[in-house]
Enzyme design. Structure first.
Site, short mmCIF file in Angstrom:
data_model
loop_
_atom_site.label_atom_id
_atom_site.label_comp_id
_atom_site.label_asym_id
_atom_site.label_seq_id
_atom_site.Cartn_x
_atom_site.Cartn_y
_atom_site.Cartn_z
N ASP A 239 36.97 36.42 37.72
CA ASP A 239 37.42 35.33 36.86
C ASP A 239 36.63 35.30 35.55
O ASP A 239 35.39 35.31 35.57
CB ASP A 239 37.19 34.02 37.64
CG ASP A 239 37.88 32.84 37.03
OD1 ASP A 239 39.11 32.78 37.12
OD2 ASP A 239 37.18 31.96 36.48
N GLU A 293 39.25 39.65 34.73
CA GLU A 293 40.12 38.80 33.91
C GLU A 293 39.47 38.77 32.53
O GLU A 293 38.57 37.99 32.28
CB GLU A 293 40.22 37.40 34.50
CG GLU A 293 41.31 36.60 33.83
CD GLU A 293 41.12 35.09 33.95
OE1 GLU A 293 42.11 34.38 33.77
OE2 GLU A 293 40.01 34.62 34.20
C1 NOJ Z 1 40.90 31.63 35.09
C2 NOJ Z 1 41.64 31.23 36.32
O1 NOJ Z 1 42.68 32.13 36.53
C3 NOJ Z 1 42.11 29.81 36.09
O2 NOJ Z 1 43.03 29.39 37.05
C4 NOJ Z 1 40.91 28.93 36.02
O3 NOJ Z 1 41.32 27.62 35.65
C5 NOJ Z 1 39.90 29.43 35.00
N1 NOJ Z 1 39.71 30.84 35.00
C6 NOJ Z 1 38.56 28.81 35.26
O4 NOJ Z 1 38.02 29.34 36.44
#
Ligand code: NOJ
Length: 602
Positions: A239, A293
Site C-alpha cells: 500500500d 501501489e
Molecule cells: C491505498 C488503498 O488502496 C486505499 O484503499 C487506502 O484508503 C489508502 N491506500 C490508505 O491506506
C-alpha cells in the site's frame, strides 16, 4: 505443447541441469545457470500469473452479520479457481477499527474480528494451496491505526520509547508544520493535545504515518512480513509504498502546485534504500511476488523500483490508465488514443529487466465496465468482454477485481447516506457543508468516481441481497441489478462474461506470446479501434477491439492480415482477411497471418 507445459518442461530440465551443476560444484566448478530467457525476459511465475483481487468485506458473509468474512472466501475458492486465476490478492484482513475499511491496522498479527480468526485464515491459506493457487497479502505499513499499540504509546509523551515510531512536529507560527493536505480532506497534520505537537497523517486522522527513518520501525515491518511469509503466503501488494520515505524538511507545497499531492509525498530521499534493505532482509529469502501501489511515482522513476537488477519490487501499479477518467478528483471524459498512448508509454518505459501490471479497476476505483466500457443494457456484456480481452492480452501481469468477471456495474447512489467511504464523507463536510460545491454537483461526481462503486457486495445469485449475506442489511447496499447480474446466472450461461474471462485466461496461459511477446499499437490514432500485436519470435497475435457502439468496417494497417481467429466476444467468423466488419463493442484475438518481420512489427 501448451505454454504451461512448455514452461514446466523448461523448469524441470533446469532443475536437472541445476542438480548436475550442484554436483559439479563440489569439485569446484561454477554452479548457477539462469533459466532460458523469453524475448529477453527471465520467466517467473508471477509474470505468468493472473491475479484476482478479493475485497473481503464485500466478498461473502457466512455468519449473517452483513460483512464478508474469511470463511466466505474459503467457501468460494472453487469459484475463483474455476475462473482460471492462480493468485489471490487479499485486501487487508488484519485487526482494524475500520476508519478506512481495514487500511488502518491496529494489530498486524491478528485477524479482523468481523472477518474471523487466525484458524479461519489458516484454513483459507490451506484451501488456496490445495488448489495450486497462491495468496498475496496487503502490506499497509506507510501508516497504522491510531489504535495500534505503537501509536497509543507514542502519543503519551515526548520521551516515550515509541515517540519516534511516528512523525511528530511542533507547531510552526502557531499553525500546522506545513500546508500538506490529507487525501481524505483537510490538513495532513493533527494537533495532539497530550503533548501539544502535531502528527502526520497523509490519509485519515486515524491513520498516523509511521516514521520509516527510524530503523526500529523498519525492523518491526520486516518481522511482521516474516510472520506472514512463514505461514506460507506468496507475497505482498504494498500500500502506497513510495510514501514511506519523506522529505525530512517537510517543505510547503510549491507555489505553482497543481494539486497532485502524491507527486510531492512519494519517492523521498531514502525510498530505494529502504526497499533494498527490505529485499535483503526479507524478500530475497522467499520465492514471492511483490507489487507496489506506486501512487505518485512517474514512469521515468519506475525502472528504479522494478528493474530486477536493483532488488526492490517485482512490479508496480501505475495509475495513469485507471485514473484517465479523473482529474483532481473530478470525472472527465477520456479518449481512446489517450488510453493507447499510456500503454505505449509504459511499454517503452520498461525494458526486459522490468515488469508491469495491467489493471483498470480495484477497490479504489469505479467498476471497469462503467468507467471504460458501456454499462447500458445493450452493451454491458460485449463491452465488459472487450475490456477483459484487453486486460488479458496486454503486456504485464493482469489483475482482475472481484465482480468484474460478472460485469458488475457502478451503483446508482442517490444521497450522501448511501455512501460509506471516509473519502466521500469527509469530502461532503469539506465541500458541501461549507457551500463550496452544491450537493447535486458533489453527488453527480461521486456517482462516477466514488470508491464505493467497487465495494458493493458480490452478487452471487438472485436470492435476497444477492446471496451475499443472510442479514437483512449488508454493510453497503447491493446493486439492484443482481437478479440479472450474478455468479449463478453467469455460471449457467456459456456466453456470460465470466466464461469469456475463463477462455481468455486459458488462452493467455497457453500462449507465451501473450505474456512475454513484444507489444505494438498498430493504429495509435484511431478514435474507436484499439489494434495491437503481441509477438514472440514467429508467434504473433493481433488483437482488435472496438471501443465504441458503432459498427466499423476496419481496414487493418498496411502489412497486417488477420489469420486464424483465436477468440471473439460476438461469435464472429471472419478470418484470413485485411478488412474486419466490426460490430459495436466487438473484440477479437487473431493469429497474425503475415510473418512478423514482413509486417515490420518486431
Ligand atoms: C491505498 C488503498 O488502496 C486505499 O484503499 C487506502 O484508503 C489508502 N491506500 C490508505 O491506506
Amino acid at each position: 505443447m501448451s505454454f504451461s507445459r512448455n514452461v514446466l518442461v523448461a523448469c524441470a530440465s533446469l532443475a536437472l541441469v541445476a542438480t548436475a551443476l550442484a554436483a559439479q560444484d563440489a569439485t569446484g566448478s561454477p554452479a548457477q545457470t539462469p533459466p532460458p530467457a523469453l524475448n529477453g525476459y527471465q520467466p517467473r511465475w508471477w509474470k505468468e500469473a493472473v491475479v484476482y483481487q478479493v475485497y473481503p468485506r464485500s466478498f461473502k458473509d457466512t455468519n449473517g452479520d452483513g460483512i464478508g468474512d474469511l470463511k466466505g472466501i474459503t467457501s468460494e475458492l472453487d469459484y475463483i479457481q474455476h475462473l482460471g486465476v492462480n493468485v489471490i490478492w487479499l485486501s487487508p484482513h488484519y485487526d482494524s477499527p475500520n476508519a478506512d475499511n481495514g487500511y488502518d491496522i491496529r494489530n498486524y498479527r491478528k485477524v479482523m474480528t468481523e472477518f474471523g480468526t487466525m484458524a479461519d485464515f489458516d484454513e483459507l491459506l490451506k484451501g488456496i494451496k490445495q488448489r495450486n493457487m497462491k495468496l498475496v497479502l496487503d502490506l499497509v505499513v506507510n501508516h497504522s491505526s491510531d489504535e495500534h499499540a505503537w501509536f497509543v504509546e507514542s502519543r503519551k509523551s515526548k520521551d516515550n520509547p515509541y515517540r519516534n515510531y511516528y512523525i511528530w512536529r511542533p507547531a510552526k507560527n502557531g499553525k500546522e508544520p506545513n500546508n500538506w493536505t490529507s487525501f481524505f480532506s483537510g490538513s495532513a497534520w493533527k494537533l495532539d493535545p497530550t503533548t501539544g505537537e502535531y502528527y502526520l497523517h497523509l490519509f485519515a486522522e486515524k491513520q498516523p504515518d509511521l516514521n520509516w527513518d527510524n530503523p526500529k520501525v523498519r525492523h518491526e515491518v520486516y518481522d511482521l512480513m516474516k510472520f506472514w511469509l512463514d505461514k506460507g503466503v506468496d507475497g505482498f501488494r504494498m500500500d502506497v509504498i513510495p510514501f514511506v520515505s519523506k522529505d525530512p524538511a517537510f517543505p510547503d507545497f510549491p507555489a505553482n502546485f497543481n494539486g497532485r499531492a502524491e507527486y510531492i509525498y512519494a519517492a523521498g530521499p531514502h525510498m530505494h534504500e529502504y526497499l533494498q534493505e527490505m529485499n535483503r532482509e526479507v524478500l530475497s529469502k522467499y520465492d514471492v511476488m511483490t507489487v507496489g501501489e506506486a501512487f505518485g511515482v512517474t514512469l521515468q522513476e519506475t525502472p528504479l523500483l522494478v528493474d530486477e537488477r536493483r532488488h526492490e519490487l517485482n512490479m508496480i501499479f501505475n495509475f495513469d490508465a485507471v485514473r484517465l477518467d479523473q482529474q483532481n478528483g473530478r470525472w472527465r471524459d477520456w479518449t481512446l488514443p489517450e488510453l493507447k498512448a499510456i500503454y505505449t508509454r509504459q511499454d517503452r518505459g520498461l525494458d526486459a529487466h522490468s515488469w508491469n501490471t495491467v489493471f483498470l479497476s480495484n477497490h479504489d476505483n469505479p467498476r471497469i465496465v462503467s468507467a471504460f466500457g458501456n454499462d447500458s443494457a445493450a452493451y454491458r456484456v460485449p463491452s465488459a468482454k472487450v475490456l477483459a480481452t484487453m486486460l488479458l492480452t496486454l503486456k504485464g501481469t493482469p489483475f482482475v477485481y472481484q465482480g468484474d468477471e460478472l460485469g458488475m456495474t457502478d451503483y446508482p447512489f442517490k444521497s450522501i447516506e448511501d455512501f460509506d467511504d471516509i473519502a466521500v464523507k469527509n469530502g461532503w463536510k469539506e465541500y458541501v457543508l461549507t457551500r463550496r460545491v452544491s450537493a447535486e454537483d458533489f453527488l453527480a461526481n461521486m456517482r462516477k468516481t466514488s470508491r464505493d462503486n467497487a465495494r458493493t457486495p458480490m452478487q452471487w445469485d438472485n436470492s435476497p441481497n444477492a446471496g451475499f449475506t443472510t442479514a437483512a442489511k449488508p454493510w453497503l447496499a447491493v446493486n439492484s441489478n443482481y437478479p440479472e447480474v450474478n455468479a449463478r446466472q453467469a455460471g449457467e450461461d456459456p456466453n456470460s462474461i465470466y466464461h469469456y474471462y475463463r477462455r481468455l485466461i486459458d488462452l493467455r496461459r497457453r500462449t507465451p506470446a501473450l505474456v512475454y511477446g513484444n507489444y505494438k499499437d498498430v493504429d495509435p490514432a484511431h478514435p474507436k479501434v484499439f489494434a495491437y500485436t503481441r509477438t514472440l519470435g514467429k508467434d504473433a497475435y493481433l488483437v482488435v477491439l472496438n471501443f465504441s457502439s458503432d459498427a466499423i468496417s476496419y481496414s487493418l494497417p498496411a502489412g497486417l492480415k488477420a489469420g486464424r481467429l483465436e477468440t471473439a466476444n460476438l461469435g464472429n467468423s471472419e478470418e484470413n482477411t485485411t478488412t474486419l466488419h466490426l460490430k459495436a463493442w466487438d473484440g477479437r484475438v487473431y493469429r497474425l497471418a503475415v510473418s512478423p518481420s514482413r509486417a515490420g512489427i518486431n
